[in-house]
Design a protein around this motif. Structure first.
Motif, short mmCIF file in Angstrom:
data_model
loop_
_atom_site.label_atom_id
_atom_site.label_comp_id
_atom_site.label_asym_id
_atom_site.label_seq_id
_atom_site.Cartn_x
_atom_site.Cartn_y
_atom_site.Cartn_z
N THR A 77 0.83 -1.21 0.00
CA THR A 77 0.00 0.00 0.00
C THR A 77 0.86 1.26 0.00
O THR A 77 1.97 1.27 0.52
N VAL A 78 0.30 2.30 -0.58
CA VAL A 78 0.87 3.65 -0.54
C VAL A 78 -0.26 4.52 0.00
O VAL A 78 -1.30 4.66 -0.63
N THR A 79 -0.04 5.11 1.20
CA THR A 79 -1.09 5.87 1.86
C THR A 79 -0.58 7.22 2.34
O THR A 79 0.44 7.24 3.02
N PRO A 80 -1.21 8.32 2.03
CA PRO A 80 -2.33 8.44 1.12
C PRO A 80 -1.86 8.21 -0.32
O PRO A 80 -0.69 8.38 -0.63
N ALA A 81 -2.79 7.88 -1.17
CA ALA A 81 -2.46 7.60 -2.57
C ALA A 81 -2.61 8.83 -3.44
O ALA A 81 -2.34 8.78 -4.63
N THR A 82 -3.02 9.94 -2.83
CA THR A 82 -3.23 11.19 -3.56
C THR A 82 -2.67 12.35 -2.75
O THR A 82 -2.75 12.35 -1.52
N GLY A 83 -2.11 13.34 -3.46
CA GLY A 83 -1.59 14.52 -2.80
C GLY A 83 -1.44 15.66 -3.78
O GLY A 83 -1.57 15.47 -5.00
N THR A 92 3.10 6.91 3.63
CA THR A 92 3.50 5.67 4.29
C THR A 92 3.39 4.55 3.28
O THR A 92 2.35 4.38 2.64
N ILE A 93 4.47 3.82 3.10
CA ILE A 93 4.49 2.68 2.19
C ILE A 93 4.63 1.42 3.03
O ILE A 93 5.51 1.33 3.89
N LYS A 94 3.74 0.47 2.79
CA LYS A 94 3.79 -0.80 3.51
C LYS A 94 4.04 -1.93 2.51
O LYS A 94 3.60 -1.86 1.37
N ALA A 108 9.77 9.88 -12.10
CA ALA A 108 11.23 9.92 -12.23
C ALA A 108 11.89 10.77 -11.15
O ALA A 108 13.11 10.90 -11.12
N THR A 109 11.10 11.31 -10.23
CA THR A 109 11.63 12.24 -9.23
C THR A 109 11.72 11.59 -7.86
O THR A 109 10.75 11.02 -7.37
N PRO A 110 12.91 11.70 -7.22
CA PRO A 110 13.06 11.09 -5.90
C PRO A 110 12.26 11.81 -4.81
O PRO A 110 12.17 13.04 -4.81
N GLY A 111 11.72 11.02 -3.92
CA GLY A 111 11.08 11.57 -2.73
C GLY A 111 12.16 12.05 -1.76
O GLY A 111 13.35 11.80 -1.97
N THR A 112 11.75 12.73 -0.72
CA THR A 112 12.70 13.26 0.26
C THR A 112 12.36 12.75 1.66
O THR A 112 11.28 12.21 1.89
N GLU A 113 13.29 12.93 2.56
CA GLU A 113 13.12 12.59 3.97
C GLU A 113 12.67 11.13 4.17
O GLU A 113 11.79 10.85 4.97
N LEU A 114 13.32 10.23 3.44
CA LEU A 114 13.02 8.81 3.56
C LEU A 114 13.38 8.33 4.96
O LEU A 114 14.46 8.57 5.46
N LYS A 115 12.43 7.63 5.59
CA LYS A 115 12.66 7.06 6.90
C LYS A 115 12.15 5.62 6.90
O LYS A 115 10.96 5.38 6.70
N VAL A 116 13.08 4.68 7.07
CA VAL A 116 12.69 3.27 7.15
C VAL A 116 12.24 3.01 8.59
O VAL A 116 13.03 3.14 9.53
N ILE A 117 10.98 2.69 8.75
CA ILE A 117 10.40 2.45 10.07
C ILE A 117 10.68 1.02 10.50
O ILE A 117 11.03 0.75 11.63
N SER A 118 10.48 0.09 9.57
CA SER A 118 10.69 -1.34 9.85
C SER A 118 10.84 -2.07 8.53
O SER A 118 10.82 -1.45 7.46
N ALA A 119 10.93 -3.37 8.59
CA ALA A 119 11.01 -4.18 7.38
C ALA A 119 9.70 -4.15 6.60
O ALA A 119 9.66 -4.51 5.43
N THR A 120 8.62 -3.68 7.23
CA THR A 120 7.32 -3.66 6.57
C THR A 120 6.74 -2.26 6.36
O THR A 120 5.64 -2.13 5.82
N GLU A 121 7.48 -1.22 6.76
CA GLU A 121 6.93 0.14 6.64
C GLU A 121 8.04 1.16 6.47
O GLU A 121 9.09 1.09 7.10
N LEU A 122 7.77 2.15 5.60
CA LEU A 122 8.65 3.30 5.48
C LEU A 122 7.82 4.54 5.20
O LEU A 122 6.65 4.44 4.83
N ARG A 123 8.44 5.69 5.43
CA ARG A 123 7.76 6.98 5.18
C ARG A 123 8.68 7.84 4.33
O ARG A 123 9.90 7.82 4.50
N VAL A 124 8.06 8.61 3.44
CA VAL A 124 8.80 9.48 2.54
C VAL A 124 7.90 10.64 2.14
O VAL A 124 6.68 10.50 2.09
N LYS A 125 8.53 11.80 1.86
CA LYS A 125 7.76 12.96 1.39
C LYS A 125 7.79 13.00 -0.13
O LYS A 125 8.83 12.76 -0.74
N THR A 126 6.63 13.32 -0.70
CA THR A 126 6.54 13.39 -2.16
C THR A 126 7.22 14.65 -2.68
O THR A 126 7.17 15.70 -2.05
N PRO A 127 7.85 14.54 -3.85
CA PRO A 127 8.40 15.72 -4.51
C PRO A 127 7.26 16.42 -5.26
O PRO A 127 6.16 15.89 -5.35
#
Length: 154
Positions: A77-83, A92-94, A108-127
């Motif tokens: 999942t990618v939540t939220p899926a819209t922005g 939040t990507i699970k 083609a654009t990298p997200g920012t502020e990637l934070k790996v929360i666990s093996a099943t979850e990460l968070r990133v800001k959209t460009p």
């Protein structure tokens, strides 16, 4: 599940601490630990703890090392899926095996502020992006994984 050095540094397949022996087995050059999730609050990603997997000097067949890194990451999942097209949405990507992620692209654009929360979850800001759906591409040590049309810029 991830693999780590004794000091807690994550080990990627390309940097697995082993040297070739006379045949197929690889000699482990330093202790290698695996993580197992227990509970939150112990100061490690999502409560994981390190357990000795291979002791330095152990001979391990290359096929075993390949097997450890074989399962690719997955995206559920990618939540939220819209922005907004201006970017800045914390997503939040699970999925699975996300602890080896080094980057996330929205189109083609990298997200920012990637934070790996666990093996099943990460968070990133959209460009910033243009209106419409884009693929979400996660760069993991087991290879890139794509969620087609995983995020839509409004």
């Amino acid at each position: 599940m991830g693999y780590y050095k004794e000091d807690g540094t994550r080990i990627k397949k390309a940097a697995f601490p082993a040297v070739a022996a006379a045949d197929v087995p690889m000699r482990i050059t330093e202790d290698v630990y695996e993580t197992r999730a227990y509970g939150p609050g112990d100061g490690r990603p999502e409560g994981s703890r390190h357990h000795l997997l291979f002791q330095a000097g152990t001979l391990v067949p290359q096929s075993e090392i390949d097997r450890l890194f074989a399962p690719a990451a997955t995206l559920a999942t990618v939540t939220p899926a819209t922005g907004p097209a201006a970017g800045g949405t914390t997503v939040t990507i699970k999925g699975t095996r996300l602890d080896g992620v080094s980057g996330v692209n929205f189109g083609a654009t990298p997200g920012t502020e990637l934070k790996v929360i666990s093996a099943t979850e990460l968070r990133v800001k959209t460009p910033a992006g243009t209106a419409g759906a884009v693929n979400v591409v996660v760069a993991a040590d087991t290879g890139n994984v794509t969620k087609t049309g995983g995020f839509t810029y409004a």
